[in-house]
Scaffold this motif. Structure first.
Motif, short mmCIF file in Angstrom:
data_model
loop_
_atom_site.label_atom_id
_atom_site.label_comp_id
_atom_site.label_asym_id
_atom_site.label_seq_id
_atom_site.Cartn_x
_atom_site.Cartn_y
_atom_site.Cartn_z
N ASP A 116 0.82 -1.23 0.00
CA ASP A 116 0.00 0.00 0.00
C ASP A 116 0.84 1.28 0.00
N PHE A 117 1.94 1.28 0.79
CA PHE A 117 2.67 2.54 0.99
C PHE A 117 4.19 2.42 0.85
N GLN A 118 4.67 1.28 0.39
CA GLN A 118 6.12 1.06 0.21
C GLN A 118 6.94 1.32 1.49
N VAL A 119 6.36 0.93 2.63
CA VAL A 119 7.11 1.02 3.89
C VAL A 119 7.99 -0.21 4.03
N ASP A 120 9.29 0.02 4.24
CA ASP A 120 10.26 -1.08 4.35
C ASP A 120 10.36 -1.54 5.81
N SER A 121 9.73 -2.67 6.13
CA SER A 121 9.82 -3.23 7.50
C SER A 121 10.80 -4.39 7.56
N LEU A 122 11.52 -4.64 6.48
CA LEU A 122 12.43 -5.79 6.42
C LEU A 122 13.56 -5.69 7.45
N HIS A 123 14.00 -4.45 7.70
CA HIS A 123 15.16 -4.27 8.59
C HIS A 123 14.75 -3.96 10.03
N TYR A 208 22.92 16.15 4.12
CA TYR A 208 22.52 14.79 4.46
C TYR A 208 21.36 14.33 3.59
N ASN A 209 21.41 13.08 3.19
CA ASN A 209 20.27 12.44 2.52
C ASN A 209 19.67 11.47 3.53
N GLY A 210 18.40 11.68 3.88
CA GLY A 210 17.76 10.89 4.93
C GLY A 210 17.81 9.39 4.66
N ASP A 211 17.48 8.99 3.43
CA ASP A 211 17.45 7.56 3.08
C ASP A 211 18.85 6.94 3.20
N GLN A 212 19.83 7.68 2.72
CA GLN A 212 21.21 7.19 2.76
C GLN A 212 21.70 7.05 4.20
N MET A 213 21.38 8.06 5.04
CA MET A 213 21.80 8.01 6.44
C MET A 213 21.09 6.89 7.20
N ALA A 214 19.83 6.64 6.83
CA ALA A 214 19.08 5.56 7.48
C ALA A 214 19.77 4.22 7.24
N GLU A 215 20.29 4.05 6.01
CA GLU A 215 21.00 2.81 5.68
C GLU A 215 22.31 2.73 6.46
N GLU A 216 23.02 3.85 6.49
CA GLU A 216 24.31 3.87 7.18
C GLU A 216 24.17 3.58 8.68
N LEU A 217 23.08 4.09 9.27
CA LEU A 217 22.88 3.97 10.72
C LEU A 217 21.94 2.82 11.10
N ASN A 218 21.62 1.98 10.13
CA ASN A 218 20.75 0.82 10.36
C ASN A 218 19.39 1.25 10.92
N MET A 219 18.82 2.28 10.32
CA MET A 219 17.54 2.85 10.78
C MET A 219 16.48 2.79 9.68
N GLN A 220 16.67 1.88 8.71
CA GLN A 220 15.81 1.91 7.51
C GLN A 220 14.32 1.83 7.84
N SER A 221 13.92 0.93 8.74
CA SER A 221 12.49 0.69 8.97
C SER A 221 11.83 1.87 9.68
N LYS A 222 12.46 2.38 10.73
CA LYS A 222 11.87 3.53 11.45
C LYS A 222 11.80 4.75 10.53
N HIS A 223 12.87 4.97 9.78
CA HIS A 223 12.90 6.10 8.86
C HIS A 223 11.82 5.94 7.78
N SER A 224 11.66 4.73 7.30
CA SER A 224 10.70 4.47 6.22
C SER A 224 9.27 4.73 6.67
N ILE A 225 8.90 4.22 7.84
CA ILE A 225 7.52 4.42 8.32
C ILE A 225 7.27 5.90 8.59
N GLU A 226 8.28 6.57 9.13
CA GLU A 226 8.13 7.99 9.44
C GLU A 226 7.99 8.81 8.15
#
Length: 554
Positions: A116-123, A208-226
């Motif tokens: 529905d919304f392309q939220v990445d919950s895999l990580h 800073y690129n939010g998506d890139q930093m989320a990957e670097e800091l292992n924050m992909q899922s929280k960043h994605s839902i937000e």
């Protein structure tokens, strides 16, 4: 001619901190509740997690008769809820929901969320699953209540706070398009993480690129839902201009409205009760300090503190301790100082030796072992506060004019040592210090001034910037709020500034202290919810108009 703003007939608001006192959002919601309750008369429903299980719920009074028919219907639908009242001024209705049953269908829920919304919950890891299942359950509560009592003729708002409510907001957005949705991020998860990982946030924010930093800091899922919640709700909000800039850069979405955090002074005792409570808090703090330290410090001692979440760098706990270390060597200091650090750590149990001393009522002239902490911690050797005290050789020696004491527990009134609530403890302070590096708003300094305690904050806190704008210049301690300029790199300068401010305050006459306290109180009155609720009215209007457009487009 000005168009009249739309205002909801019903507001549902969810947060992990409804009836659950774990951080600043509890204060935002619980103090705002009365202003909205006065206007909506039980058409305001807060939804929180039922995380107390069979133990007593300290901020919630269950009432089986509230919406009794709906409670029965919801139960038949499989919802596990408790309905009652949040025991704060205004006593709004609260629904606590047990979300554990949804873990078994977690993957299915996440799969649908991706479709529905392309939220990445895999990580996902840590608290992501727990928050998401609560959020899903909260959305089911909204849907069930809506189906039972309401229809499209009613103007209904669902307001979620922080990324933890994102999944539910998106669920409502999809399944109940007639309900207007509002999302408030009180701090972006990725901004908090950048700051907490000792990376410079402010000078490089534009890069800073939010998506890139989320990957670097292992924050992909929280960043994605937000991020996806920010992009899809009807009205996206945050709490200060400083965080609005962060949202634009890291979430690629400008906020629709800034909602500054107000306060309700129902929590502040009046007249003789204020004096009595302040006196008692001071006595209790000094009794604890003297029993722990083996000293006989009197009422003329300067009592100062910092408090908040245990985010060592973000909340400025590190620079506070460094400032107290420098104060030890300050020749201009005019009083003995007891500096408290009141942040909840990985607390084990209250110290039995300290309890015994306090119960005896006697005076002692030798310190207890480890005279810098009131409760034992589960892992004493890896605690940031204790490690920094050890590194700086701050041992609370008898001759030291500055003593630092760590109170590592939630102050709910039954911690086993102080046995006072947080608001009762604030009253006993002479000065509060919150030198935050990352602070979207800053509830602790606002609470401090509301209780007539002058405070120190920084211009990296939303509250600090607001205080400067109200005062008309950078606040000084005589104004009730000292606002220190803070950057990515001026840690040492900030520590010196705090040291100098405490030293200066120690020389204040009785009249100067009174003036500073009065100015603090006056400033807090400008942040009452009666002044700030207008920003929420703007958010409700924006969200409801978008929901109306959807109805008309059908």
């Amino acid at each position: 001619m000005e168009i009249e703003k739309l205002f909801p007939d019903y507001i549902f608001e969810s947060s992990w901190e409804v009836c659950n006192k774990v951080g600043g959002i509890y204060a935002v919601l619980s103090t705002r509740a009365k202003t909205l309750q006065d206007r909506l008369h039980d058409r305001l429903v807060f939804i929180g997690p039922d995380c107390w299980k069979e133990t007593e719920r300290p901020y919630f009074q269950e009432d089986d008769n509230l919406f009794r028919e709906w409670q029965l219907a919801a139960s038949k639908q499989g919802l596990k809820i408790r309905v009652g009242r949040w025991t704060v001024p205004g006593e709004p209705i609260a629904v606590l929901v047990d979300f554990n049953q949804y873990f078994s269908k977690k993957n299915e829920i996440y799969g649908q969320l991706w479709n529905d919304f392309q939220v990445d919950s895999l990580h996902a890891y840590g608290d992501y699953d727990e928050a998401s299942m609560f959020s899903y359950a909260a959305a089911l509560v909204v849907g069930s209540f809506y189906d039972f009592y309401l229809d499209a003729k009613k103007k209904v708002v669902y307001h979620g706070n922080e990324w933890m409510t994102g999944l539910g907001l998106l669920y409502v957005q999809k399944h109940y398009p007639q309900i207007a949705t509002i999302f408030t991020t009180h701090a972006t998860s990725i901004g908090r993480s950048i700051a907490g990982n000792n990376k410079p946030l402010y000078d490089y924010l534009f890069a800073y690129n939010g998506d890139q930093m989320a990957e670097e800091l292992n924050m992909q899922s929280k960043h994605s839902i937000e991020k996806q919640t920010a992009h899809h709700v009807d009205c996206f909000t945050t709490v200060s201009d400083i965080t609005a800039r962060e949202c634009l850069e890291l979430l690629d979405k400008p906020v629709d409205v800034v909602l500054p955090n107000g306060f309700e002074d129902d929590f502040v005792p009046r007249g003789a009760a204020f004096t009595r409570k302040r006196k008692w808090a001071r006595k209790r703090l000094l009794d604890v300090a003297n029993a722990l330290l083996g000293t006989d410090l009197g009422d003329e001692t300067l009592l100062i503190s910092t408090s908040g979440r245990y985010e060592f760098r973000n909340k400025g706990v590190d620079v506070y301790i460094e400032a107290m270390n420098r104060l030890l060597r300050d020749k201009n200091l005019d009083k003995n100082v007891v500096a408290f650090v009141k942040v909840p750590g990985w607390v084990g149990e209250p110290r039995k030796d300290l309890q015994d001393r306090l119960a005896s009522g006697k005076k002692f002239d030798t310190p207890l072992e480890v005279p810098s902490v009131t409760h034992w911690l589960h892992d004493m050797s890896h605690d940031n506060v204790l490690s920094m005290l050890k590194h700086l050789d701050m041992q609370n020696r008898k001759e030291d004019r500055v003593k630092l004491i760590f109170i590592p527990c939630y102050l709910t009134g039954n911690d086993g040592i102080l046995n006072l609530s947080y608001y009762d403890v604030i009253l006993g302070n002479d000065l509060c210090i919150y030198p935050s590096y990352y602070e979207p708003w800053g509830y602790t300094p606002l609470e401090s001034v509301a209780f007539k305690v002058p405070c120190v904050t920084t211009d990296l806190a939303g509250f600090g910037l607001w205080a400067n704008s109200e005062i008309g210049h950078y606040g000084e301690i005589g104004d009730g709020v000292k606002v220190i300029h803070r950057t990515d790199y001026n840690f040492s300068e900030v520590a010196d500034n705090i040291k100098d401010t405490v030293s200066k305050f120690s020389h204040f006459t009785v009249a100067q202290v009174k003036k500073s306290r009065d100015n603090a109180s006056k400033l807090s009155k400008k942040a009452l919810w009666s002044h700030f609720i207008k920003y929420y009215e703007d958010a409700y209007d924006i969200a409801l108009r978008k929901a109306e457009e959807r109805k008309l487009a059908k």
